[in-house]
Write a protein that holds these residues in place. Sequence first.
Motif, mmCIF file in Angstrom:
data_model
loop_
_atom_site.group_PDB
_atom_site.id
_atom_site.type_symbol
_atom_site.label_atom_id
_atom_site.label_comp_id
_atom_site.label_asym_id
_atom_site.label_seq_id
_atom_site.Cartn_x
_atom_site.Cartn_y
_atom_site.Cartn_z
ATOM 1 N N GLU A 167 39.420 5.381 -19.866
ATOM 2 C CA GLU A 167 38.565 6.346 -19.496
ATOM 3 C C GLU A 167 38.251 6.300 -18.640
ATOM 4 O OE1 GLU A 167 35.431 4.018 -19.489
ATOM 5 O OE2 GLU A 167 36.634 2.541 -19.292
ATOM 6 N N PHE A 168 38.630 5.233 -17.693
ATOM 7 C CA PHE A 168 38.449 5.348 -15.592
ATOM 8 C C PHE A 168 39.021 6.322 -15.608
ATOM 9 C CE2 PHE A 168 40.951 1.745 -16.910
ATOM 10 C CZ PHE A 168 42.136 1.644 -16.372
ATOM 11 N N MET A 169 40.406 6.926 -16.280
ATOM 12 C CA MET A 169 41.120 7.352 -15.933
ATOM 13 C C MET A 169 41.250 9.297 -15.748
ATOM 14 S SD MET A 169 44.302 5.506 -16.751
ATOM 15 C CE MET A 169 45.011 3.879 -15.711
ATOM 16 N N PRO A 170 41.582 10.027 -14.375
ATOM 17 C CA PRO A 170 41.628 11.053 -14.294
ATOM 18 C C PRO A 170 41.105 12.258 -16.780
ATOM 19 C CG PRO A 170 42.410 10.332 -12.798
ATOM 20 C CD PRO A 170 42.463 9.893 -14.043
ATOM 21 N N LEU A 171 42.303 12.093 -16.937
ATOM 22 C CA LEU A 171 42.118 12.298 -18.231
ATOM 23 C C LEU A 171 41.103 11.879 -19.089
ATOM 24 C CD1 LEU A 171 46.079 12.895 -18.727
ATOM 25 C CD2 LEU A 171 44.446 15.067 -18.154
ATOM 26 N N GLY A 172 40.823 10.635 -18.757
ATOM 27 C CA GLY A 172 39.464 9.917 -20.022
ATOM 28 C C GLY A 172 38.264 10.366 -19.433
ATOM 29 N N MET A 173 38.202 10.880 -18.531
ATOM 30 C CA MET A 173 37.045 11.175 -17.733
ATOM 31 C C MET A 173 36.991 12.880 -18.305
ATOM 32 S SD MET A 173 35.716 11.799 -13.534
ATOM 33 C CE MET A 173 37.199 13.473 -13.809
ATOM 34 N N ILE A 174 38.166 13.961 -18.627
ATOM 35 C CA ILE A 174 37.501 14.589 -18.817
ATOM 36 C C ILE A 174 37.898 14.878 -19.840
ATOM 37 C CG2 ILE A 174 39.510 17.516 -19.272
ATOM 38 C CD1 ILE A 174 40.268 16.073 -15.570
ATOM 39 N N VAL A 175 38.054 14.033 -20.929
ATOM 40 C CA VAL A 175 38.194 14.038 -22.197
ATOM 41 C C VAL A 175 36.892 13.777 -22.745
ATOM 42 C CG1 VAL A 175 38.685 12.256 -24.888
ATOM 43 C CG2 VAL A 175 40.572 13.829 -23.419
ATOM 44 N N GLY A 213 33.682 29.290 -0.843
ATOM 45 C CA GLY A 213 33.704 30.373 -1.894
ATOM 46 C C GLY A 213 35.227 30.093 -2.612
ATOM 47 N N LEU A 214 36.092 29.963 -1.277
ATOM 48 C CA LEU A 214 37.467 29.282 -1.435
ATOM 49 C C LEU A 214 38.124 27.728 -2.198
ATOM 50 C CD1 LEU A 214 40.474 30.860 -2.500
ATOM 51 C CD2 LEU A 214 40.509 30.875 0.618
ATOM 52 N N TRP A 215 38.535 27.601 -3.269
ATOM 53 C CA TRP A 215 38.587 26.375 -3.239
ATOM 54 C C TRP A 215 39.770 26.232 -4.029
ATOM 55 C CZ3 TRP A 215 33.956 24.285 -1.444
ATOM 56 C CH2 TRP A 215 33.309 25.085 -1.565
ATOM 57 N N LEU A 216 40.500 24.698 -3.161
ATOM 58 C CA LEU A 216 41.920 24.097 -3.277
ATOM 59 C C LEU A 216 42.244 23.508 -5.219
ATOM 60 C CD1 LEU A 216 43.031 24.358 0.125
ATOM 61 C CD2 LEU A 216 42.349 25.978 -1.329
ATOM 62 N N ALA A 217 42.815 23.471 -5.781
ATOM 63 C CA ALA A 217 43.052 22.811 -6.648
ATOM 64 C C ALA A 217 44.851 22.570 -6.708
ATOM 65 C CB ALA A 217 43.121 22.944 -8.167
ATOM 66 N N GLY A 218 45.899 21.738 -7.338
ATOM 67 C CA GLY A 218 47.291 22.010 -7.033
ATOM 68 C C GLY A 218 47.680 20.347 -7.022
ATOM 69 N N ASP A 219 48.443 20.363 -7.481
ATOM 70 C CA ASP A 219 49.881 19.499 -7.028
ATOM 71 C C ASP A 219 49.962 19.020 -5.015
ATOM 72 O OD1 ASP A 219 52.119 21.148 -7.020
ATOM 73 O OD2 ASP A 219 52.702 20.020 -8.945
ATOM 74 N N THR A 220 49.387 20.213 -4.861
ATOM 75 C CA THR A 220 49.717 19.819 -3.396
ATOM 76 C C THR A 220 48.546 19.922 -2.663
ATOM 77 O OG1 THR A 220 49.685 22.622 -3.101
ATOM 78 C CG2 THR A 220 51.470 21.487 -3.575
ATOM 79 N N VAL A 221 47.505 19.652 -3.605
ATOM 80 C CA VAL A 221 46.445 18.868 -2.485
ATOM 81 C C VAL A 221 45.913 18.024 -3.874
ATOM 82 C CG1 VAL A 221 43.280 19.884 -3.353
ATOM 83 C CG2 VAL A 221 45.418 21.657 -2.887
ATOM 84 N N TYR A 222 45.061 16.854 -2.523
ATOM 85 C CA TYR A 222 44.435 15.292 -3.225
ATOM 86 C C TYR A 222 44.084 15.415 -4.924
ATOM 87 C CZ TYR A 222 41.489 11.177 -3.672
ATOM 88 O OH TYR A 222 41.744 10.273 -4.116
ATOM 89 N N PRO A 223 44.322 14.954 -5.577
ATOM 90 C CA PRO A 223 45.268 13.623 -5.459
ATOM 91 C C PRO A 223 47.101 13.935 -6.316
ATOM 92 C CG PRO A 223 44.445 12.713 -7.400
ATOM 93 C CD PRO A 223 43.845 14.288 -6.636
ATOM 94 N N GLY A 224 46.187 15.666 -6.453
ATOM 95 C CA GLY A 224 47.220 16.467 -7.344
ATOM 96 C C GLY A 224 49.068 16.146 -7.543
ATOM 97 N N GLN A 225 49.388 14.086 -7.735
ATOM 98 C CA GLN A 225 50.866 14.065 -8.376
ATOM 99 C C GLN A 225 50.678 13.930 -9.247
ATOM 100 O OE1 GLN A 225 53.701 12.314 -6.429
ATOM 101 N NE2 GLN A 225 52.503 13.629 -5.084
ATOM 102 N N GLY A 226 51.631 14.427 -10.295
ATOM 103 C CA GLY A 226 51.811 14.174 -11.561
ATOM 104 C C GLY A 226 50.093 14.780 -12.603
ATOM 105 N N ILE A 227 50.379 14.626 -13.712
ATOM 106 C CA ILE A 227 49.433 15.513 -14.654
ATOM 107 C C ILE A 227 48.324 15.017 -14.420
ATOM 108 C CG2 ILE A 227 48.358 15.908 -17.387
ATOM 109 C CD1 ILE A 227 51.710 16.213 -18.006
ATOM 110 N N PRO A 228 48.049 13.923 -14.169
ATOM 111 C CA PRO A 228 46.574 13.476 -14.304
ATOM 112 C C PRO A 228 46.137 13.440 -12.614
ATOM 113 C CG PRO A 228 47.810 11.396 -14.436
ATOM 114 C CD PRO A 228 48.596 12.248 -15.180
ATOM 115 N N GLY A 229 46.312 13.637 -11.813
ATOM 116 C CA GLY A 229 46.416 13.726 -10.238
ATOM 117 C C GLY A 229 45.404 15.472 -10.630
ATOM 118 N N ALA A 230 46.744 16.453 -11.337
ATOM 119 C CA ALA A 230 46.162 17.617 -11.040
ATOM 120 C C ALA A 230 45.273 17.979 -11.503
ATOM 121 C CB ALA A 230 47.824 18.816 -11.493
#
Length: 483
Positions: free
Chosen positions: A67-75, A450-467
């Motif tokens: 629950e304190f990790m990215p995917l837990g938060m999203i769930v 109005g232009l926002w960046l996401a994905g694994d080349t943007v913080y924290p972006g490593q692996g599935i939880p980062g992306a």
Amino acid sequence: MNQSEKKPILVVGAGIAGLSAALRLSKSGHQVQVLDQNWMVGGCAGTYLRKHHLYESGATTLVGMEEFMPLGMIVRETGLDIQPIHLEIPMQIHFPNNRILTRYESLDQWIDEAEGFFGFKQAAFWKQAYTLADTVWRASTKYLDFPPANLSEAFSSMLKFKPADWQVLRKALISTNQWMKNQGMPLQGDFADFVDAQLLITAQSNAQQTNAAFGAAALAYPLFPNYYLPGGIGKLAQAMADLALKNGAQIQLRTAVQSIKKIGSAYEIQSNDQVWHADQVVSAIPVNNLIDLLGQRPAGIRDLRTESSLWSAFQTSFSVRQALPFQALHHQLHCERPIPHLAGKTLFVSFSHPNDSERAPDGSLVVSVSAHLDLSKPWNSEYKAEVEAEILIQLRERGFLVAQPDYVHSAAVGSWQKWTGRAFGAVGGYPQLNGLKPWQMNNAASGWPGLWLAGDTVYPGQGIPGAALSGWIAANRCLAALG
Ligand SMILES: Cc1cc2nc3c(=O)[nH]c(=O)nc-3n(C[C@H](O)[C@H](O)[C@H](O)COP(=O)(O)OP(=O)(O)OC[C@H]3O[C@@H](n4cnc5c(N)ncnc54)[C@H](O)[C@@H]3O)c2cc1C
């Protein structure tokens, strides 16, 4: 209703980052239009059907669900429904001469295993790695405006820092090598090789290059619960897409964005078959791709890597009718001899769960084998057959393959370009470099309104939880801008 509410927010890319952004935005009641050039969602974390078996496009391991990790938060925040199976043993490492090191989830069990295997005391090192990793994971979902886009954000972040967070910040200033040395760990031999190989698959870098805060989190990856998704890792992207659609988002596949033009305070997006207009755009594709689409580099993209400093991947997949040969599903194999044309000395091998009849209805196993491909060296698609053949030979020699594999197929640079559209066929995100501090990394603010960046080349972006977290952060910033 103002103009921004009328036009949908446009999300480019339906990989994990784009879908996470779409979920956050659609949950907040905004109209969202997602475009992806592929025929299915998931990008590097997708699952595709061939010959009655479900194969992974790239990613195979899953963490970040607590629950304190990215995917837990999203769930927790969205009600996303996925049914992962907890893996008792996250990973095994195979050294030459059939020496197997088991990465247990329990810290005490892992310390016993590692001390027995490498033959020296490591308890203090691993306890510190675990504590740092725990703090890094918790900080990742606590400081949703990190890295700061400006000085005022940096100041307000720092005001919220707890003592443990300062410890992490101090470790971000030294390399993993330096930290290992301070802890009395050897910088040569099996242990150092093990550390470098583990960092290559998590940080996309090595102990010399990765800062110690990130290195600790990467090394402690198997000390946090690891999961398997029945039906394949692509179930995560599919569940995210289904929920975003339920929230009213639109997802249009087979739609490649060809250019993005800034016209006044709005954007005109040209895709292969249509012109779209939006005031808010979330770019969930690599920043190298975005710059191509814009024809220029927004000021907010501070870290732009060239092809020669990025990795591609070689991936061989097949099904095989045999029992699971080892205790774990995921394995890092230290090769006894180099595989031609591949970088590093290891292969990462993942088996489907033996009870996962959705992936392999005939009782067989589906196997994914991946390795890094160095884009600074020339790659020729004619190498593919040679590399694939050598991988199969080494898998057989090391006990991974005991029956005849079926439907063997491999992916390299060109396949990634086609499947994900990613510039240069570069995957895995930007490698962690010690010279680059976390606050110097790309963040969600492009510098253009109005232009926002996401994905694994943007913080924290490593692996599935980062992306996933990067998409969530980009959506948050977009929502904040909309007030
Ligand atoms: C071989 C391999 C193994 C991996 N193993 C793991 C693992 O075990 N565990 C883990 O956590 N992570 C792993 N990763 C990393 C992880 O898969 C990725 O970091 C993550 O999935 C990236 O998500 P993303 O949304 O940033 O990018 P992507 O998945 O690349 O998504 C980008 C999307 O944008 C679309 N797109 C691109 N250009 C355009 C355009 N012009 N117009 C429209 N759409 C466009 C693409 O089709 C794609 O769907 C692995 C990656 C690879 C390649």
